[in-house]
Design a protein around this motif. Structure first.
Motif, PDB file in Angstrom:
ATOM      1  N   UNK A  21       0.810  -1.225   0.000  1.00  0.00           N
ATOM      2  CA  UNK A  21       0.000   0.000   0.000  1.00  0.00           C
ATOM      3  C   UNK A  21       0.836   1.265   0.000  1.00  0.00           C
ATOM      4  N   UNK A  22       2.091   1.177   0.448  1.00  0.00           N
ATOM      5  CA  UNK A  22       2.966   2.353   0.436  1.00  0.00           C
ATOM      6  C   UNK A  22       3.267   2.788  -0.996  1.00  0.00           C
ATOM      7  N   UNK A  23       3.613   1.833  -1.852  1.00  0.00           N
ATOM      8  CA  UNK A  23       3.885   2.145  -3.257  1.00  0.00           C
ATOM      9  C   UNK A  23       2.622   2.693  -3.923  1.00  0.00           C
ATOM     10  N   UNK A  24       1.503   2.053  -3.630  1.00  0.00           N
ATOM     11  CA  UNK A  24       0.236   2.489  -4.208  1.00  0.00           C
ATOM     12  C   UNK A  24      -0.111   3.917  -3.790  1.00  0.00           C
ATOM     13  N   UNK A  25       0.085   4.251  -2.527  1.00  0.00           N
ATOM     14  CA  UNK A  25      -0.271   5.592  -2.041  1.00  0.00           C
ATOM     15  C   UNK A  25       0.541   6.672  -2.748  1.00  0.00           C
TER      16      UNK A  25
END
Length: 706
Positions: A114-118
């Motif tokens: 989710x960090x990359x996605x955010x």
């Protein structure tokens, strides 16, 4: 609020999505390195002709070495438009050949990372004003984005690839200048507001912000006015509490209107139970058919709490139906719950869940007309292929009167109808399942089950909450560190802020339900670890991930379909401060909430978790401490009532926890109603305690006057 930050606070609420098994490579014409992954989403692309590789934190080192642009394609296994792009575009050989020759191609499961996605979702929203999945981004070798979009047809994607490949070769300076601007925008959005000036939290400010929000309410169908609608439990919980505390009949009625509209709508699976991800239309009638664990976990808690507030029988039915769905279809043998069910079966969205008129006539015979009336079968609730999406009639009592049948007869009919339709469904292809067990989402489900236990005093709910917690601690927690998701043989990605915050919160809630101090100890330990791993000294908030190795630091403060993890941390600090009389925790929570005050004023609906915390600070917040051998029974009796702005805890033995100090007596049971660590004289029964609370709520008195 001016600039991209204000726009994104709203957009991030409403991002919409525009099970493969691993097989031996020689069964396929193409196999890439994703074949070694365990993510269902990555495995769906393991036999594309594109040379996909999974995300690693060293991707950009390789890109710089090869001087190539990077394609980041981000999605998740139950995403309808991700499937379409995989089938139409990424299986095309000529497209794959061009990508392989000119780009480093990376597939990312947004639920694993989710960090990359955010970071890259922020980039796409800054570029385009909106975003969704699949999220397709082209970056420079340093990771800074130069293009972003969602679903592309094969022709569109090929044009994009060729354009940016040529630009990079012929005008890289221009691309670098643009990428620098986007990167600065990402940083602005993902950083916390300044804490240099603290703002007072007052009743008047919350009333004003809520009044502004009312202008955006959809008074016909419930929810905020929008073409697509998501169930946002925290916003409705805020309104229920606010409505009681401020005696705001409009807020109370709107919360009830929204809850009723959703409960009867097409986003509920009225046969198997559980909720679909969102409504594609304003009246909630046509869903997008994914089923996500995080939605069902939060909605379970919402309707359990709403039942306490309104005593509406259907709310209880919803809670038990969600439980039945999760237990039958989403439960891992060890006690954790899987992430999601696909929207598609046999290449068609919603095929498993919808019904043709002829099929229903065959299944129901002479009862078809009554069924059609009850489940509102009309052209408005049909898909493009003519199949029906079931909706509930608004009121069973009214339906019985109109159709001259008893409530017992209707219940018998409903049971028979569901059995017939479930039997027919069982012959269909079941939607594929994303079998990751995500720590934060399972922690939300602990809270859902705890709230259901508190409301209905059903031990089966508490047993399931405990089992999930045990599963996480046994499989996702080692050496004082969490992992984000679990799958046997899968990667052990370090936990993110949301994992620590939600599991801490879940253990506080387990403590309040069981009175077992071990859960409080776990919560306290996790809270301290959260501070050590994620605290950002400069902002006074918490980073989303422990190491800042992406192009932007991420300090999330907005609410979306999931609450802000920083708001959850603030709630944990607030609660632990009240339980432990820990002044530093309380002060830190207050400072975080005060820092957020300007954003609440401008856009309360984007920050309802923070607004609920602001309500704690600006209004009477009660601590109810129950001590004595009957504390469990008495706390459960208290928990069955809707008590706004109230913490309920207890102990059946002597305890060193600050709130119980010098209050336990053998063979005695006392209930202490306290405010800011000062308590009224103890009482021995729940009605007496409720009378103390009700008196002060009616008077609006913020101190006890002694």
């Amino acid at each position: 609020m001016k600039g991209p930050l204000g726009l994104l606070c709203v957009l991030l609420l409403f991002i919409s999505c525009k099970e493969s098994s691993k097989k031996v490579s020689q069964d396929f014409a193409y196999t890439n390195t994703l074949v070694h992954e365990t993510s269902p989403y990555l495995l769906q692309h393991a036999h594309n002709p594109v040379n996909w590789q999974p995300w690693t934190d060293t991707i950009y080192n390789a890109a710089k070495k090869e001087n190539k642009l990077v394609v980041l394609s981000i999605g998740y296994s139950t995403c309808h438009w991700c499937h379409k792009m995989e089938e139409e575009t990424f299986t095309d050989i000529s497209t794959a050949e061009f990508m392989n020759a000119n780009f480093i191609n990376v597939k990312v499961d947004r639920e694993e990372r989710p960090d990359v996605d955010k970071v890259y979702m922020t980039a796409v929203q800054l570029m385009n004003g909106s975003g969704g999945w699949p999220l397709n981004v082209i970056t420079l070798p340093n990771g800074k984005p130069i293009y972003g979009g969602t679903y592309h047809s094969k022709e569109e994607w090929n044009a994009v690839l060729k354009r940016f490949n040529e630009l990079y070769k012929n005008d890289s300076l221009k691309l670098n200048a643009y990428a620098d601007k986007v990167a600065l925008g990402i940083e602005e959005v993902n950083l916390a507001p300044s804490s240099k000036k603290l703002n007072a939290i007052s009743k008047d400010s919350l009333i004003k912000a809520t009044t502004t929000w009312k202008l955006k309410w959809d008074t016909q169908y419930g929810g905020t006015i929008a073409d697509q609608k998501f169930v946002l439990p925290t916003s409705l919980i805020y309104l229920m509490n606010y409505g009681v505390i401020e005696s705001d009949l409009e807020a109370n009625n709107f919360a009830k209107k929204t809850l009723d509209s959703i409960a009867s709508s097409g986003i509920v699976d009225h046969i198997d139970g559980g909720f679909y991800r969102y409504s594609t239309v304003p009246d909630w009638s046509i869903p997008h058919f994914e089923k996500m664990l995080y939605d069902n976990a939060q909605i379970m808690a919402l309707y359990a709490e709403a039942y306490k507030r309104y005593k509406t029988p259907r709310y209880k039915e919803i809670v038990y139906a969600i439980d039945a769905f999760l237990t039958e279809h989403m439960l891992h043998d060890g006690g954790g719950y899987y992430a999601a069910l696909d929207a598609d079966t046999d290449g068609e969205e919603g095929k498993y869940y919808t019904w043709s008129k002829d099929e229903l006539h065959t299944l129901l015979g002479t009862e078809y007309d009554l069924f059609a009336a009850y489940y509102k079968l009309n052209p408005k609730n049909t898909l493009e292929n003519g199949t029906y999406v079931l909706q509930h009639t608004a009121s069973d009592a009214t339906f019985c009167i109109s159709n001259r049948i008893s409530s017992d007869k209707l219940q018998q009919l409903k049971n028979d109808w569901k059995k017939a339709l479930k039997k027919a469904r069982n012959k269909r292809t079941y939607p594929s399942k994303d079998d990751k067990i995500i720590t934060s989402w399972n922690s939300l489900l602990i809270n859902g089950y705890v709230e259901a236990y508190k409301t209905f005093n059903d031990d089966s709910f508490l047993k399931k909450a405990k089992a999930i917690n045990s599963f996480i601690l046994e499989n996702c927690y080692k050496n004082n560190a969490l992992i984000h998701s679990y799958k046997k043989g899968g990667k052990r990605t370090a936990g993110f802020l949301e994992d620590y915050a939600t599991l801490t919160n879940a253990n506080i809630n387990l403590y309040s339900a069981t009175l077992n101090p071990e859960y409080l100890n776990i919560a306290t330990s996790l809270n301290e670890t959260t501070h050590q791993k994620f605290y950002d000294v400069e902002s006074g908030f918490y980073r989303f991930k422990e190491e800042d190795n992406l192009i932007s630091k991420i300090i999330p403060t907005h609410d979306g379909v999931l609450d802000s993890p920083n708001a959850t941390v603030a709630e944990n600090l607030f609660l632990l401060g009240h339980i432990l009389y820990h002044d530093a925790y309380s002060a830190q929570a207050k400072k975080m909430i005060q820092t957020m005050a300007p954003l609440l004023q401008e856009n309360l609906e984007g920050y309802t978790k923070w607004s609920s915390l602001a309500l704690h600070l600006s209004s009477t917040y009660y601590e109810i401490a129950v001590v004595g051998s009957n504390a469990t029974r008495l706390t459960q009796e208290l928990n069955s009532s809707f008590l706004a702005n109230t913490l309920i805890i207890g102990t059946e033995t002597t305890s060193t926890i600050a709130i119980y100090k010098d209050r336990f007596e053998e063979d005695k049971n006392y209930i202490y109603v306290c405010l800011n660590n000062s308590c009224k004289l103890p009482v021995t029964s729940v009605p007496e305690a409720l009378q103390q609370i009700e008196y002060n709520l009616e008077k609006g008195n913020l101190n006890f006057g002694f």
